[in-house]
Enzyme design. Sequence first.
Site, PDB file in Angstrom:
ATOM      1  N   ASP A  30       0.830  -1.210   0.000  1.00 16.10           N
ATOM      2  CA  ASP A  30       0.000   0.000   0.000  1.00 16.10           C
ATOM      3  C   ASP A  30       0.865   1.262   0.000  1.00 16.10           C
ATOM      4  OD1 ASP A  30      -2.378   1.373  -0.037  1.00 16.10           O
ATOM      5  OD2 ASP A  30      -2.700   1.250   2.133  1.00 16.10           O
ATOM      6  N   ASN A  78     -10.994  -2.485  -5.547  1.00 15.05           N
ATOM      7  CA  ASN A  78     -10.198  -1.514  -6.317  1.00 15.05           C
ATOM      8  C   ASN A  78     -10.817  -1.167  -7.682  1.00 15.05           C
ATOM      9  OD1 ASN A  78      -7.022  -2.737  -5.026  1.00 15.05           O
ATOM     10  ND2 ASN A  78      -8.190  -0.956  -4.392  1.00 15.05           N
TER      11      ASN A  78
HETATM   12  C1  IPE Z   1      -5.574  -2.711  -0.232  1.00 11.32           C
HETATM   13  O1  IPE Z   1      -5.232  -1.359  -0.345  1.00 11.32           O
HETATM   14  C2  IPE Z   1      -5.487  -3.402  -1.556  1.00 11.32           C
HETATM   15  C3  IPE Z   1      -4.147  -3.534  -2.122  1.00 11.32           C
HETATM   16  C4  IPE Z   1      -3.036  -3.131  -1.574  1.00 11.32           C
HETATM   17  C5  IPE Z   1      -4.079  -4.201  -3.392  1.00 11.32           C
HETATM   18  P1  IPE Z   1      -6.332  -0.219  -0.548  1.00 11.32           P
HETATM   19  O2  IPE Z   1      -5.563   1.051  -0.701  1.00 11.32           O
HETATM   20  O3  IPE Z   1      -7.255  -0.576  -1.637  1.00 11.32           O
HETATM   21  O4  IPE Z   1      -7.122  -0.255   0.828  1.00 11.32           O
HETATM   22  P2  IPE Z   1      -7.947   0.869   1.598  1.00 11.32           P
HETATM   23  O5  IPE Z   1      -8.946   1.419   0.617  1.00 11.32           O
HETATM   24  O6  IPE Z   1      -6.981   1.922   2.028  1.00 11.32           O
HETATM   25  O7  IPE Z   1      -8.557   0.161   2.771  1.00 11.32           O
HETATM   26  C1  IPE Z   2      -1.569   0.276  -3.415  1.00 13.66           C
HETATM   27  O1  IPE Z   2      -1.355   1.644  -3.406  1.00 13.66           O
HETATM   28  C2  IPE Z   2      -1.824  -0.261  -4.805  1.00 13.66           C
HETATM   29  C3  IPE Z   2      -3.196  -0.738  -5.028  1.00 13.66           C
HETATM   30  C4  IPE Z   2      -4.162  -0.709  -4.153  1.00 13.66           C
HETATM   31  C5  IPE Z   2      -3.494  -1.271  -6.336  1.00 13.66           C
HETATM   32  P1  IPE Z   2      -2.562   2.673  -3.416  1.00 13.66           P
HETATM   33  O2  IPE Z   2      -2.926   2.981  -4.821  1.00 13.66           O
HETATM   34  O3  IPE Z   2      -3.679   2.200  -2.570  1.00 13.66           O
HETATM   35  O4  IPE Z   2      -1.873   3.940  -2.757  1.00 13.66           O
HETATM   36  P2  IPE Z   2      -2.506   4.952  -1.698  1.00 13.66           P
HETATM   37  O5  IPE Z   2      -3.065   4.135  -0.571  1.00 13.66           O
HETATM   38  O6  IPE Z   2      -3.586   5.714  -2.427  1.00 13.66           O
HETATM   39  O7  IPE Z   2      -1.361   5.813  -1.285  1.00 13.66           O
HETATM   40 MG    MG Z   3      -4.123   2.396  -0.603  1.00 10.63          MG
END
Ligand code: IPE
Ligand code: IPE
Ligand code: MG
Length: 256
Positions: A30, A78
Amino acid sequence: MTATAQRNAFTNACPDEKAVFPRHVAIIMDGNGRWARERNLPRTEGHRKGVETLRKIVRHAAKRGIGFLTLYSFSSENWTRPEAEVSFLMGLLQRFVQRDLAELDRNNIKVRIIGERDGLSPEILSLLDEAETVTCDNSGMVLTVAFNYGARNELTRAVKSIVEAVVRGEISSEQVDEAMIASRLDTVALPDPDLIIRTSGEQRLSNFLLWQAAYAEFFFPSLNWPDFNEEAFDDALAVFAGRERRYGGLSGQAGG
Ligand code: IPE
Ligand code: IPE
Ligand code: MG
């Protein structure tokens, strides 16, 4: 200790043992978007950089003798992101399989994909199949990629398949137990994760491995995923080694 010896040494870990070395590490990758925002870059740059980290960590985990590495790459939630970001992520997956599969195969890594397959495009499905098929005979680290994965979706599919088996008369409801439920999850061939790492400082599971995480240890480094590196992975291993896992028993209890 060699990688194989290290792996074998922890295969039969008992509840009262020190955690020492995780057999299965799962990572919620993340913070890509925040990494990019901090640099005034588009979120997509964070995802691109995140793939470089993924490559590094897969190599490093294999070198450290981790038996099972599971990476949360795309959740069932997502899809709610802007279409441009979703299609960029799909493109990254495609390029990753095209560019990296041969190296994973050379390194004897076995790739598995968990998550909902229904509703995925034929192009994505064939990429996932290719990654699994090409590496299916490998005997090294098992790299599980959670793609279009949500634990509630996984549990719902498992419940449905059990109910259907009961309705068909193949099993009776009395036979339904924890082992049967586990055997119908996407993770059927994997041990439960010993250590779950979530980068970026967030401290939640976001629908990842809810059943399997029952006795996992957690580690929440503040680094965003693109900044996560080999040293941070080793820090997580060191923290894990200092944990005491009790599984509901008492400290120092020797097998009842
Ligand atoms: C969890 O991260 C999913 C992945 C890392 C693939 P998200 O960024 O989607 O989770 P939330 O929305 O912060 O809970
Ligand atoms: C994790 O990084 C990747 C996926 C969930 C696909 P994020 O895209 O959630 O990054 P933040 O949480 O917005 O920084
Ligand atoms: Mg995230």
